[in-house]
Design a protein around this motif. Sequence first.
Motif, short mmCIF file in Angstrom:
data_model
loop_
_atom_site.label_atom_id
_atom_site.label_comp_id
_atom_site.label_asym_id
_atom_site.label_seq_id
_atom_site.Cartn_x
_atom_site.Cartn_y
_atom_site.Cartn_z
N ASN A 94 0.80 -1.24 0.00
CA ASN A 94 0.00 0.00 0.00
C ASN A 94 0.83 1.27 0.00
O ASN A 94 0.33 2.33 -0.36
CB ASN A 94 -0.93 0.04 1.21
CG ASN A 94 -0.16 0.25 2.50
OD1 ASN A 94 0.84 -0.43 2.72
ND2 ASN A 94 -0.59 1.18 3.33
N GLY A 95 2.08 1.18 0.47
CA GLY A 95 2.82 2.45 0.59
C GLY A 95 4.31 2.27 0.74
O GLY A 95 4.85 1.16 0.66
N GLN A 96 4.95 3.38 1.02
CA GLN A 96 6.42 3.44 1.04
C GLN A 96 7.01 2.80 2.30
O GLN A 96 6.51 3.01 3.40
CB GLN A 96 6.84 4.90 0.93
CG GLN A 96 6.42 5.49 -0.42
CD GLN A 96 6.67 6.97 -0.50
OE1 GLN A 96 6.41 7.71 0.46
NE2 GLN A 96 7.17 7.43 -1.63
N ASP A 132 5.44 6.42 9.97
CA ASP A 132 4.22 6.23 9.20
C ASP A 132 3.12 5.58 10.03
O ASP A 132 2.16 5.05 9.47
CB ASP A 132 4.51 5.40 7.94
CG ASP A 132 5.03 4.01 8.28
OD1 ASP A 132 5.51 3.80 9.41
OD2 ASP A 132 4.95 3.12 7.41
N LYS A 179 -4.17 6.38 2.49
CA LYS A 179 -3.25 5.39 3.07
C LYS A 179 -2.77 4.36 2.06
O LYS A 179 -2.04 3.43 2.41
CB LYS A 179 -3.91 4.72 4.26
CG LYS A 179 -4.08 5.74 5.37
CD LYS A 179 -4.89 5.29 6.54
CE LYS A 179 -5.07 6.53 7.45
NZ LYS A 179 -5.81 6.23 8.66
N ASN A 218 0.39 5.30 -2.56
CA ASN A 218 1.60 4.84 -3.24
C ASN A 218 1.53 3.34 -3.54
O ASN A 218 2.56 2.68 -3.69
CB ASN A 218 2.83 5.15 -2.39
CG ASN A 218 3.04 6.65 -2.24
OD1 ASN A 218 3.18 7.36 -3.23
ND2 ASN A 218 3.03 7.13 -1.01
#
Lengths: 341, 341
Positions: B174-176, B200, B299, B302
């Motif tokens: 879902n993200g970095q 995060d 959320k 990315n």
Amino acid sequence: MDIQKLGYDSINLGHGSGGLMTRDLLDNMIFNTFSNPFLNQKHDGSIVKFNNPIAISTDSFVVSPIFFKGGNIGELAVNGTVNDVAMCGAIPKYLSLAFIIEEGLKINEFRDILNSIKKAADTSQVQIITGDTKVVERGKGDKIFINTTGFGEVHPKANISTDNIKVGDKIILNGQIAQHGMAIMSQRQGLEFESDIISDTTNLNFLIKDLLDRFGKDIHFFRDPTRGGLSSVLSEIATDINNGILIFENKLPIEKQVAAACEILGLDPLYVANEGVFLTIVEASIADEVVDLMRKDDKGKNAVCIGEITKDHSGKVVMNSHIGGKRIVSPLMGEQLPRIC
Amino acid sequence: MDIQKLGYDSINLGHGSGGLMTRDLLDNMIFNTFSNPFLNQKHDGSIVKFNNPIAISTDSFVVSPIFFKGGNIGELAVNGTVNDVAMCGAIPKYLSLAFIIEEGLKINEFRDILNSIKKAADTSQVQIITGDTKVVERGKGDKIFINTTGFGEVHPKANISTDNIKVGDKIILNGQIAQHGMAIMSQRQGLEFESDIISDTTNLNFLIKDLLDRFGKDIHFFRDPTRGGLSSVLSEIATDINNGILIFENKLPIEKQVAAACEILGLDPLYVANEGVFLTIVEASIADEVVDLMRKDDKGKNAVCIGEITKDHSGKVVMNSHIGGKRIVSPLMGEQLPRIC
């Protein structure tokens, strides 16, 4: 759990990393001790099904020393939470288990604690279904702290609430007070004195179930007087119910050696922690039967009615003393014995 | 929670006694922060009802420092357990909350932590239903450790298990990555370096719910790569499924500043802890739609497919690197960053 095979004889920071060393510790020490279908999924959580309302209770255990006469922190962490769930009128079924370990804890000690947890869980018929292991640096913890959270189905006949407590209700205790606290005290650094006092840590869930099976809603309340002792729990109840509590000093069950140790150290046993003791507040009409039922159980063999709920002195606990007078029992203020559980 | 009124500006051993000082702390700081019908019973446990199977997860939080860029230990303790429950395919509903406080913790700090817990719980729509507070002597803990155990109803469409993962499934993030670990590192004593990297830490439960609402059983697995980082979680999955995992280095989402900080400190971001990141393993046919849905959420903005399940190199994680070659991603062995959560 052969130390030779493990390749380490104490816990180090790597065991809390979430990496291979954590996995190794979990596989070789934790999963194989508690193996069950829930834990074997090795996910971060477990899925369970309940058909009735559930009681949930959590406790962190920081007792020092971690091994004491009559038990250890592992056994205490199981029994303590099992009992808290039972005191809600529920049948304990599952526990979560979370460790905060100080770097350097000996594997042998950890193994003994795990084995005690397993044994205590089996005795209470609860399963360890999920857990967590963290490691902190030397000097940032104290050997091991354990959190357990317990879950159990509420007994279909139970209705446990201070709202049910009314004037005339009888207060019954299952056993002798102040044992756990004095067992710990007798081993504390700098406070050692000769004694054979052992902790009363034990599981009370089956006796609670028997009482609910037989008396149902005539049982109004359960509570185990652990930290703060009997006086603190009674004071809290008195505050909550807006009636008074009267207890009789000559009825309070206390073992001679424990009473003597309290006297030597200048401690009032009413303020000393218990682990295998609970009080129940019941309809006056069933009080004798409750005591009889308890006395047939090894964990209630010293059961006795210690007092009753009164209209007088609302919000206070009053004790009829040995010598005939009355005195107010205040709750514990600050700390008498730190890290007793 | 006026300190003047409280009469103390730091936690002392008396607050863990179970007596009046404990009650005072609970009444003035904890119960009035989290007030709800469950806690207001002030019993040792709470009773709740679930209609569906429930997911249970526990975690102890020992992060140091307790306040860090982007959050604090309280917020982390809520989000971490909320996310673990969500990763089981469940809707988090209740939390237990247990503190182990080192004597001397400033009341101001404790209040800030409690307020963060309250805010994070409200954001995730979970209630604190039962708790415990223990205090240990100075030098026997480290400011504050927090255990949370979370409970949630399993989503009716969820079927989350490594058993469902099969060859061809896509792995979506879902993200970095590596933000939380690097935020903590940038503040660690002796390791401070200039950076604006913030943790995060966040709750992922609503995004998880949206995914399950839409894709149901085509979602095979969820997991949040916290301690041990992405590499450890992927390695664990590869071991469990007896197939291989292939990931693409050029797909791994990482913020420039975080990547630079990792390079300076010689850390591989694959091994650095995350708090607001999760991976999901899904049917190949829905992979693009999953990424699209995620990207519409802050959320998941990315979100990217980072790899897939392969028949080859069973039990191993292989990475196609930037420069064209392949390398095996080993799990983290020991400790890279102690006390990251």
